[in-house]
Design a protein around this motif. Structure first.
Motif, PDB file in Angstrom:
ATOM      1  N   PHE A 166      63.872  11.963 112.502  1.00  0.00           N
ATOM      2  CA  PHE A 166      64.056  13.261 113.594  1.00  0.00           C
ATOM      3  C   PHE A 166      64.082  14.152 112.110  1.00  0.00           C
ATOM      4  O   PHE A 166      65.688  13.832 111.678  1.00  0.00           O
ATOM      5  CB  PHE A 166      64.752  13.196 114.261  1.00  0.00           C
ATOM      6  CG  PHE A 166      64.803  12.065 114.874  1.00  0.00           C
ATOM      7  CD1 PHE A 166      63.375  12.273 116.061  1.00  0.00           C
ATOM      8  CD2 PHE A 166      65.219  11.244 115.022  1.00  0.00           C
ATOM      9  CE1 PHE A 166      62.840  10.954 117.370  1.00  0.00           C
ATOM     10  CE2 PHE A 166      64.709   9.931 115.734  1.00  0.00           C
ATOM     11  CZ  PHE A 166      63.387   9.323 116.953  1.00  0.00           C
ATOM     12  N   ASP A 167      63.766  15.996 112.711  1.00  0.00           N
ATOM     13  CA  ASP A 167      64.046  16.762 111.293  1.00  0.00           C
ATOM     14  C   ASP A 167      65.897  17.180 111.779  1.00  0.00           C
ATOM     15  O   ASP A 167      66.062  17.617 110.694  1.00  0.00           O
ATOM     16  CB  ASP A 167      63.285  18.015 112.075  1.00  0.00           C
ATOM     17  CG  ASP A 167      61.754  17.631 111.803  1.00  0.00           C
ATOM     18  OD1 ASP A 167      61.129  16.367 110.394  1.00  0.00           O
ATOM     19  OD2 ASP A 167      60.953  18.308 111.828  1.00  0.00           O
ATOM     20  N   TYR A 168      66.168  17.211 113.174  1.00  0.00           N
ATOM     21  CA  TYR A 168      67.426  17.713 113.385  1.00  0.00           C
ATOM     22  C   TYR A 168      68.263  16.746 111.931  1.00  0.00           C
ATOM     23  O   TYR A 168      69.566  16.611 111.732  1.00  0.00           O
ATOM     24  CB  TYR A 168      67.719  17.625 114.201  1.00  0.00           C
ATOM     25  CG  TYR A 168      67.708  16.620 114.996  1.00  0.00           C
ATOM     26  CD1 TYR A 168      66.180  16.579 116.275  1.00  0.00           C
ATOM     27  CD2 TYR A 168      68.614  15.664 115.628  1.00  0.00           C
ATOM     28  CE1 TYR A 168      66.084  15.516 116.904  1.00  0.00           C
ATOM     29  CE2 TYR A 168      69.042  14.527 116.680  1.00  0.00           C
ATOM     30  CZ  TYR A 168      67.607  14.436 116.929  1.00  0.00           C
ATOM     31  OH  TYR A 168      67.482  13.372 118.159  1.00  0.00           O
ATOM     32  N   VAL A 169      68.026  15.309 112.333  1.00  0.00           N
ATOM     33  CA  VAL A 169      68.920  14.575 111.687  1.00  0.00           C
ATOM     34  C   VAL A 169      69.444  14.505 110.438  1.00  0.00           C
ATOM     35  O   VAL A 169      69.750  14.138 109.245  1.00  0.00           O
ATOM     36  CB  VAL A 169      68.605  13.362 112.441  1.00  0.00           C
ATOM     37  CG1 VAL A 169      69.647  11.573 111.337  1.00  0.00           C
ATOM     38  CG2 VAL A 169      68.982  12.705 113.810  1.00  0.00           C
ATOM     39  N   GLY A 170      67.174  14.123 109.650  1.00  0.00           N
ATOM     40  CA  GLY A 170      67.584  14.650 108.534  1.00  0.00           C
ATOM     41  C   GLY A 170      67.888  15.760 107.908  1.00  0.00           C
ATOM     42  O   GLY A 170      68.873  16.060 106.363  1.00  0.00           O
ATOM     43  N   ARG A 171      68.176  16.873 108.397  1.00  0.00           N
ATOM     44  CA  ARG A 171      69.071  18.349 108.042  1.00  0.00           C
ATOM     45  C   ARG A 171      70.091  18.194 108.032  1.00  0.00           C
ATOM     46  O   ARG A 171      71.319  18.083 107.048  1.00  0.00           O
ATOM     47  CB  ARG A 171      68.292  19.361 108.909  1.00  0.00           C
ATOM     48  CG  ARG A 171      67.092  19.724 109.503  1.00  0.00           C
ATOM     49  CD  ARG A 171      67.304  21.493 109.627  1.00  0.00           C
ATOM     50  NE  ARG A 171      67.434  21.583 110.850  1.00  0.00           N
ATOM     51  CZ  ARG A 171      66.513  21.413 111.640  1.00  0.00           C
ATOM     52  NH1 ARG A 171      65.529  21.010 111.691  1.00  0.00           N
ATOM     53  NH2 ARG A 171      66.975  21.434 113.466  1.00  0.00           N
ATOM     54  N   ARG A 172      70.642  17.125 109.098  1.00  0.00           N
ATOM     55  CA  ARG A 172      72.148  17.261 108.741  1.00  0.00           C
ATOM     56  C   ARG A 172      73.006  16.048 107.680  1.00  0.00           C
ATOM     57  O   ARG A 172      73.401  16.745 107.078  1.00  0.00           O
ATOM     58  CB  ARG A 172      72.302  16.159 110.008  1.00  0.00           C
ATOM     59  CG  ARG A 172      72.633  17.244 111.189  1.00  0.00           C
ATOM     60  CD  ARG A 172      73.837  17.645 111.809  1.00  0.00           C
ATOM     61  NE  ARG A 172      73.743  18.420 112.607  1.00  0.00           N
ATOM     62  CZ  ARG A 172      74.176  18.189 113.978  1.00  0.00           C
ATOM     63  NH1 ARG A 172      74.677  17.170 114.452  1.00  0.00           N
ATOM     64  NH2 ARG A 172      74.446  18.796 115.084  1.00  0.00           N
ATOM     65  N   PHE A 173      71.484  15.410 107.274  1.00  0.00           N
ATOM     66  CA  PHE A 173      71.580  14.168 106.035  1.00  0.00           C
ATOM     67  C   PHE A 173      72.003  14.958 104.431  1.00  0.00           C
ATOM     68  O   PHE A 173      72.235  15.110 103.110  1.00  0.00           O
ATOM     69  CB  PHE A 173      70.892  13.040 105.966  1.00  0.00           C
ATOM     70  CG  PHE A 173      72.289  12.451 106.523  1.00  0.00           C
ATOM     71  CD1 PHE A 173      72.350  11.235 105.370  1.00  0.00           C
ATOM     72  CD2 PHE A 173      71.410  12.117 107.871  1.00  0.00           C
ATOM     73  CE1 PHE A 173      72.878  10.052 106.474  1.00  0.00           C
ATOM     74  CE2 PHE A 173      72.029  11.531 108.115  1.00  0.00           C
ATOM     75  CZ  PHE A 173      72.578   9.738 107.451  1.00  0.00           C
ATOM     76  N   ASP A 174      70.661  16.484 104.927  1.00  0.00           N
ATOM     77  CA  ASP A 174      69.928  17.503 103.575  1.00  0.00           C
ATOM     78  C   ASP A 174      71.815  18.130 103.604  1.00  0.00           C
ATOM     79  O   ASP A 174      71.736  18.628 101.805  1.00  0.00           O
ATOM     80  CB  ASP A 174      69.169  18.133 103.388  1.00  0.00           C
ATOM     81  CG  ASP A 174      67.799  16.832 103.665  1.00  0.00           C
ATOM     82  OD1 ASP A 174      68.425  15.874 102.815  1.00  0.00           O
ATOM     83  OD2 ASP A 174      66.591  17.544 104.056  1.00  0.00           O
ATOM     84  N   THR A 175      72.229  18.442 104.551  1.00  0.00           N
ATOM     85  CA  THR A 175      73.343  19.430 104.077  1.00  0.00           C
ATOM     86  C   THR A 175      74.412  19.132 104.066  1.00  0.00           C
ATOM     87  O   THR A 175      75.519  19.707 103.270  1.00  0.00           O
ATOM     88  CB  THR A 175      73.208  20.843 105.587  1.00  0.00           C
ATOM     89  OG1 THR A 175      73.554  19.341 106.640  1.00  0.00           O
ATOM     90  CG2 THR A 175      72.387  21.012 106.149  1.00  0.00           C
ATOM     91  N   TRP A 176      74.743  17.608 103.907  1.00  0.00           N
ATOM     92  CA  TRP A 176      76.097  17.058 103.808  1.00  0.00           C
ATOM     93  C   TRP A 176      75.755  16.613 102.222  1.00  0.00           C
ATOM     94  O   TRP A 176      77.234  16.655 101.184  1.00  0.00           O
ATOM     95  CB  TRP A 176      75.618  16.043 104.309  1.00  0.00           C
ATOM     96  CG  TRP A 176      76.938  14.725 104.347  1.00  0.00           C
ATOM     97  CD1 TRP A 176      77.673  14.961 103.494  1.00  0.00           C
ATOM     98  CD2 TRP A 176      76.816  13.187 103.712  1.00  0.00           C
ATOM     99  NE1 TRP A 176      78.884  14.248 103.306  1.00  0.00           N
ATOM    100  CE2 TRP A 176      77.855  12.890 103.726  1.00  0.00           C
ATOM    101  CE3 TRP A 176      75.705  12.715 103.853  1.00  0.00           C
ATOM    102  CZ2 TRP A 176      78.181  11.643 102.678  1.00  0.00           C
ATOM    103  CZ3 TRP A 176      76.005  10.810 103.097  1.00  0.00           C
ATOM    104  CH2 TRP A 176      76.885  10.717 102.974  1.00  0.00           C
ATOM    105  N   LEU A 177      74.852  15.956 101.569  1.00  0.00           N
ATOM    106  CA  LEU A 177      74.406  15.645 100.459  1.00  0.00           C
ATOM    107  C   LEU A 177      74.463  16.744  99.606  1.00  0.00           C
ATOM    108  O   LEU A 177      75.067  17.165  98.365  1.00  0.00           O
ATOM    109  CB  LEU A 177      73.198  15.338  99.980  1.00  0.00           C
ATOM    110  CG  LEU A 177      73.307  13.714 100.991  1.00  0.00           C
ATOM    111  CD1 LEU A 177      71.428  13.149 101.009  1.00  0.00           C
ATOM    112  CD2 LEU A 177      74.220  13.079 100.258  1.00  0.00           C
ATOM    113  N   ASP A 178      74.263  18.170  99.858  1.00  0.00           N
ATOM    114  CA  ASP A 178      73.908  19.038  98.995  1.00  0.00           C
ATOM    115  C   ASP A 178      74.391  20.703 100.140  1.00  0.00           C
ATOM    116  O   ASP A 178      73.331  21.336 100.217  1.00  0.00           O
ATOM    117  CB  ASP A 178      73.057  19.305  98.184  1.00  0.00           C
ATOM    118  CG  ASP A 178      72.560  20.035  96.670  1.00  0.00           C
ATOM    119  OD1 ASP A 178      73.713  21.051  96.773  1.00  0.00           O
ATOM    120  OD2 ASP A 178      71.888  20.886  96.269  1.00  0.00           O
TER     121      ASP A 178
END
Length: 454
Positions: free
Chosen positions: A288-300
């Protein structure tokens, strides 16, 4: 010289706090003074003068707290004497910060104001808490209806998906509403789930804790006994997928793990649950894109691709810069720029407070929450009835876990989830649910002392 050290004296002092309504009244008086001081400082810092307008934001919550105190004095005289002042203090500080953000909005010609609405929602939530204390003379009656509570919770969880009344706000389908009036049923569902878990686990704990096959060094429960954990794992993922809400999913599953571990004492459930939860989150981040974006914004969060993306890390970065601007002692209420953080009155009120009260203020707020959760756990520990103990643990844990997830997200330690800071963030659903939790804990604490005395 006394032989009692400071570290040993603090727990003794906390245990010695009397369950006195007079003591509670004195604390409420001081909390009202603290809120008045905060509102006055906001006015002096932002508009350079004090006006009678601050009474609108001070008097109604003070009156609401007095009504709850009066009901406790009449109908739950042995209830815990600290929980009401602590919840009122957090609520009052939240109103002061939202009022400060409103003044900044007015200064730039905006019309989206929240403080006045938050005041009346607070009064309504306090009156509901008073009604719960008055109308639920014995919380043990809830033990008779665990499946009804569970069914009601499931109904409330799927209600936002209903046509016409379901509302999608900021990408999450969590609300129902008609016109401008909206409500988040999931906030009430967490209370019903705690009642269901407490009733179900008390009746099944022997089966869940003692029966199973030994594999290596662990006793693995039977497949049919694993049903509940599998069911709620699927249910939490269902919330994540259907409602696009990571925070609520974590909150529900965390509540279940804590209560099943408390009921059975088996670490197997925690290990299996955490493994399934982490696996589900990682799989969801790829699907799911919206979950992936949450992880990406958290990591960097500082990467340009994340910072400039729609729904990216802009909000988080603004919050981090705001808290950095606050440093150790903060800019003072009204002295910072928390209005530059999107949704500072709701999702990011913790960051707004961090900027103006600094690291010291954040530690103080965390200490208030820690004391509130501690009192809930102490109520659980002192109650002779197992259902009451488990219910008090579940309700206390809901507040503690929600704060942990919100604070961790705002400070960049966890992915952002969309949960709001209990008692402080703008929003009527959360206020209502958390004040009802306080009312139930007060009712449980009142019955605890009565049972011991009888």
């Amino acid at each position: 010289m006394s032989n009692v050290s400071l570290t040993s004296a603090i727990p003794m002092l906390l245990k010695a706090v009397p369950r006195s309504r007079n003591f509670e009244a004195v604390l409420l008086f001081w909390v009202a003074g603290i809120q008045a001081f905060a509102l006055a400082q906001v006015q002096l810092a932002v508009v350079q003068r004090m006006s009678w307008d601050m009474l609108l934001y001070w008097a109604p919550p003070a009156l609401g707290a007095a009504v709850v105190h009066y009901v406790l004095r009449k109908h739950a005289v042995s209830a815990d004497g600290l929980m009401l002042p602590l919840a009122y203090l957090l609520n009052g500080l939240g109103i002061a910060m939202i009022y400060r953000l409103d003044l900044a909005e007015i200064a730039r010609g905006g019309i989206e104001l929240y403080a006045e609405r938050q005041v009346w929602l607070t009064v309504f939530a306090m009156f509901c808490a008073a009604a719960v204390v008055r109308l639920v003379p014995n919380h043990l009656a809830l033990r008779k209806y665990p499946y009804l509570a569970g069914a009601a919770a499931v109904f409330l969880l799927i209600l936002p998906a209903a046509p016409v009344i379901g509302k999608t706000i900021n990408g999450a389908t969590l609300w129902v509403g008609i016109g401008e009036l909206t409500f988040q049923p999931g906030e009430v569902a967490k209370i019903l789930l705690a009642i269901f878990f407490a009733g179900y686990l008390i009746s099944k704990r022997d089966t869940l804790s003692e029966i199973g096959s030994r594999v290596l060094f662990m006793k693995v429960p039977r497949a049919k006994d694993l049903g509940p954990i599998l069911l709620f794992w699927v249910a939490s993922l269902g919330v994540l997928v259907l409602q696009r809400d990571l925070g609520t999913s974590i909150l529900y599953f965390g509540l279940f793990l804590v209560m099943i571990y408390t009921a059975t004492g088996r670490a197997f459930y925690v290990g299996a649950g955490m493994t399934m939860m982490i696996t589900g989150a990682l799989v969801a981040s790829r699907l799911f894109d919206y979950v992936g974006r949450r992880f990406d914004t958290w990591l960097d969060p500082f990467a340009n691709v994340n910072y400039n993306a729609a729904g990216g890390s802009y909000q988080l970065v603004q919050a981090l810069f705001g808290m950095a601007n606050g440093d150790v002692i903060g800019t003072g209420l009204g002295g910072g720029f928390p209005q530059l953080i999107p949704l500072a009155e709701s999702d990011f009120i913790f960051a707004a407070l961090g900027e103006e009260l600094g690291l010291a203020g954040i530690f103080a707020i965390l200490a208030i929450f820690l004391l509130l959760v501690y009192r809930g756990l102490r109520i659980a520990n002192s109650h002779p009835d197992d259902f009451s103990r488990l219910l008090a643990i579940g309700l206390s844990f809901v507040i503690g876990l929600q704060l942990f997830v919100v604070a961790g997200g705002v400070m960049g330690l966890l992915p952002m989830t969309g949960l709001t800071t209990p008692f402080m963030a703008a929003g009527g659903s959360s206020l209502l649910a958390n004040w009802v939790i306080i009312a139930l804990l007060l009712r449980v604490s009142d019955s605890s002392l009565k049972r011991v005395q009888s």
